[in-house]
Structure formats: C-alpha cells, structure tokens
Write a protein that holds these residues in place. Structure first.
Motif, PDB file in Angstrom:
ATOM      1  N   VAL A 142       0.839  -1.200   0.000  1.00 46.94           N
ATOM      2  CA  VAL A 142       0.000   0.000   0.000  1.00 46.94           C
ATOM      3  C   VAL A 142       0.874   1.250   0.000  1.00 46.94           C
ATOM      4  O   VAL A 142       0.621   2.204  -0.755  1.00 46.94           O
ATOM      5  CB  VAL A 142      -0.957  -0.011   1.206  1.00 46.94           C
ATOM      6  CG1 VAL A 142      -1.737   1.293   1.278  1.00 46.94           C
ATOM      7  CG2 VAL A 142      -1.926  -1.190   1.107  1.00 46.94           C
ATOM      8  N   HIS A 147      -0.947  -1.398  -4.483  1.00 46.85           N
ATOM      9  CA  HIS A 147      -2.390  -1.540  -4.274  1.00 46.85           C
ATOM     10  C   HIS A 147      -2.892  -0.317  -3.521  1.00 46.85           C
ATOM     11  O   HIS A 147      -2.180   0.248  -2.682  1.00 46.85           O
ATOM     12  CB  HIS A 147      -2.703  -2.812  -3.477  1.00 46.85           C
ATOM     13  CG  HIS A 147      -2.345  -4.073  -4.199  1.00 46.85           C
ATOM     14  ND1 HIS A 147      -3.099  -4.588  -5.225  1.00 46.85           N
ATOM     15  CD2 HIS A 147      -1.279  -4.906  -4.054  1.00 46.85           C
ATOM     16  CE1 HIS A 147      -2.523  -5.696  -5.683  1.00 46.85           C
ATOM     17  NE2 HIS A 147      -1.421  -5.904  -4.988  1.00 46.85           N
ATOM     18  N   LYS A 148      -4.136   0.075  -3.784  1.00 41.18           N
ATOM     19  CA  LYS A 148      -4.692   1.257  -3.136  1.00 41.18           C
ATOM     20  C   LYS A 148      -5.214   0.965  -1.735  1.00 41.18           C
ATOM     21  O   LYS A 148      -5.269   1.866  -0.893  1.00 41.18           O
ATOM     22  CB  LYS A 148      -5.826   1.832  -3.994  1.00 41.18           C
ATOM     23  CG  LYS A 148      -5.355   2.410  -5.319  1.00 41.18           C
ATOM     24  CD  LYS A 148      -6.515   3.003  -6.088  1.00 41.18           C
ATOM     25  CE  LYS A 148      -6.042   3.612  -7.409  1.00 41.18           C
ATOM     26  NZ  LYS A 148      -7.166   4.186  -8.179  1.00 41.18           N
TER      27      LYS A 148
END
Length: 247
Positions: A142, A147-148
C-alpha cells in the motif's frame, strides 16, 4: 604498536573506527529473482513477502540494539537514522548492476524496491510496529502504491503465496520468451519503486538518457515513500490481524 600520546595543548586523534563505514545497497536474493522471473505478474507481492521474512528480523534486531544503546532516543530519532541510511542506499542502487539495457534496468529497479522495503521495515520497527508480522507485507504494497487498499493487497499476497507453494511443488508452468518476461518484471518492479524509477528504468534502455535522471530519481522516490511511511507508523499504523505471522 600504540598511538603516540598527544602533545600538551593538542587535541587527541580520533580513532578511525569512529567514522562509520559506507555500505552498499543490498540486492534481492537469487531465489527471489527466480521466483519473480517465473511469476512476474506478482513480482511486488513476492518481494514484499520475502522482505518480511528476510529483512523483518534484521529491522527488529536493529531497533532493539539502538534502543539498548540509547534508551532515551525517541522513535522520531530512530526513524531519522533509518531514513538517512536507506535514502543514501537508494542513491547508489542504480549503480549496483553495472549492466546496460533491459537486464541492467530490471536489476536496478529490483535493488531499489528491495532497498525501499528495508526502509519501510526499519521505520516500522523504529515506531514500535513488529517488522516480522505479515501485515508489514500489506503495508509495503500500500505504501509503495502497488495496491490502493489493504484488503486488495492481502488478497494479492495470498495469491502470490499460493503460487509460490505451487511453484515449489510443480516448477514453473511454461517457458516464455525471456525478453517479454524481463520487460513485464521490470515494469512491475519499477511501478513498485515509484513513477520516477519507472521513467529511469526505460531511460536506461536508451543509451545516454539515464545520465540525465541520475541518482536523483531514486532518492526522490524513496524520500516520498519515507514520508508516507513515517506518517503511517507515527499515527500508530494499522493494527496487526490475528493469525499466522508469516505464510
């Protein structure tokens, strides 16, 4: 042979050992490169998992040692120390391979992504988060904007761990053109290491273009990552989930 005593009025000489050595950035282990080359789609997830396994204990030992030496040192001070060290490593990471073209570019961004993982885990340890916990792999993905959200990062890590176990049992699924694999691997790692690192990777493939970007791209991307990491763990960070510490 002993050093001569200082003459009255002259300062004593500083021992050479007082000057800290400048160490070089560490490259990802060979087995991790093999795993990422066989499964480039999940290269960031494989790197994050291996970083927690291999670098997490290193970060925990570093934090414990520093706290024993300086029990009154605040977390911010320890984080400063880690950030300075690994931003310097990031500046040097582009010179590790010494190779030109696409293979050299892939190695460069792989070393940079590995260096950034070390930074995140050391900063986490500085603020009291367990750097060996599997949640740190989620944090890595993250923070590095692979990945968000943590939920999608955990799902991807689960897929990567499953593919890792399947690969150990059955080997790689099929042989693919090396150039295509290297390009896909390079793109995934470059995105993990930062947008500027991606530009730098492709610039290295064009002779002379990488000189313009130089080491600034690596250190800039790593400083931005350090800022995000400190903000996360300074605020307490995500709480560890129950369950196994490592896959």
């Amino acid at each position: 042979m002993t050093d001569p005593a200082p003459v009255d009025g002259e300062p004593a000489a500083v021992p050479a050992a007082a000057v800290p050595p400048v160490d070089a950035p560490e490259a990802p282990p060979a087995k991790l490169w093999d795993r990422m080359r066989e499964d480039p789609q999940y290269a960031p997830e494989h790197l994050a998992l291996e970083a927690v396994r291999r670098l997490g204990p290193e970060a925990a030992q570093w934090a414990a040692r520093e706290r024993a030496l300086r029990p009154d040192a605040p977390p911010e001070q320890l984080a400063d120390q880690a950030v300075r060290k690994f931003v310097n490593h990031a500046r040097l990471s582009g010179a590790v391979s010494g190779a030109a073209g696409l293979p050299g570019a892939v190695i460069d961004v792989g070393v940079l992504a590995w260096t950034q993982a070390r930074l995140v885990l050391h900063v986490a340890a500085a603020y009291g988060a367990d750097p060996t916990h599997l949640d740190r792999a989620t944090d890595l993905l993250v923070l590095q904007r692979v990945h968000k959200a943590a939920q999608t990062a955990r799902l991807a890590l689960g897929v990567a761990a499953g593919r890792e176990r399947a690969g150990a049992l059955f080997g790689s699924a099929a042989d693919r053109a090396l150039g295509r694999v290297m390009l896909q691997l390079g793109v995934r790692l470059a995105r993990m290491a930062g947008v500027r690192a991606a530009k730098r990777m492709f610039a290295k493939v064009v002779p002379g273009a990488a000189i313009v970007l130089g080491t600034w791209a690596n250190s800039s991307a790593t400083k931005e990552l350090a800022d995000r990491t400190r903000a996360l763990y300074r605020a307490g960070g995500p709480r560890p989930l129950p369950g196994p510490r490592q896959p």
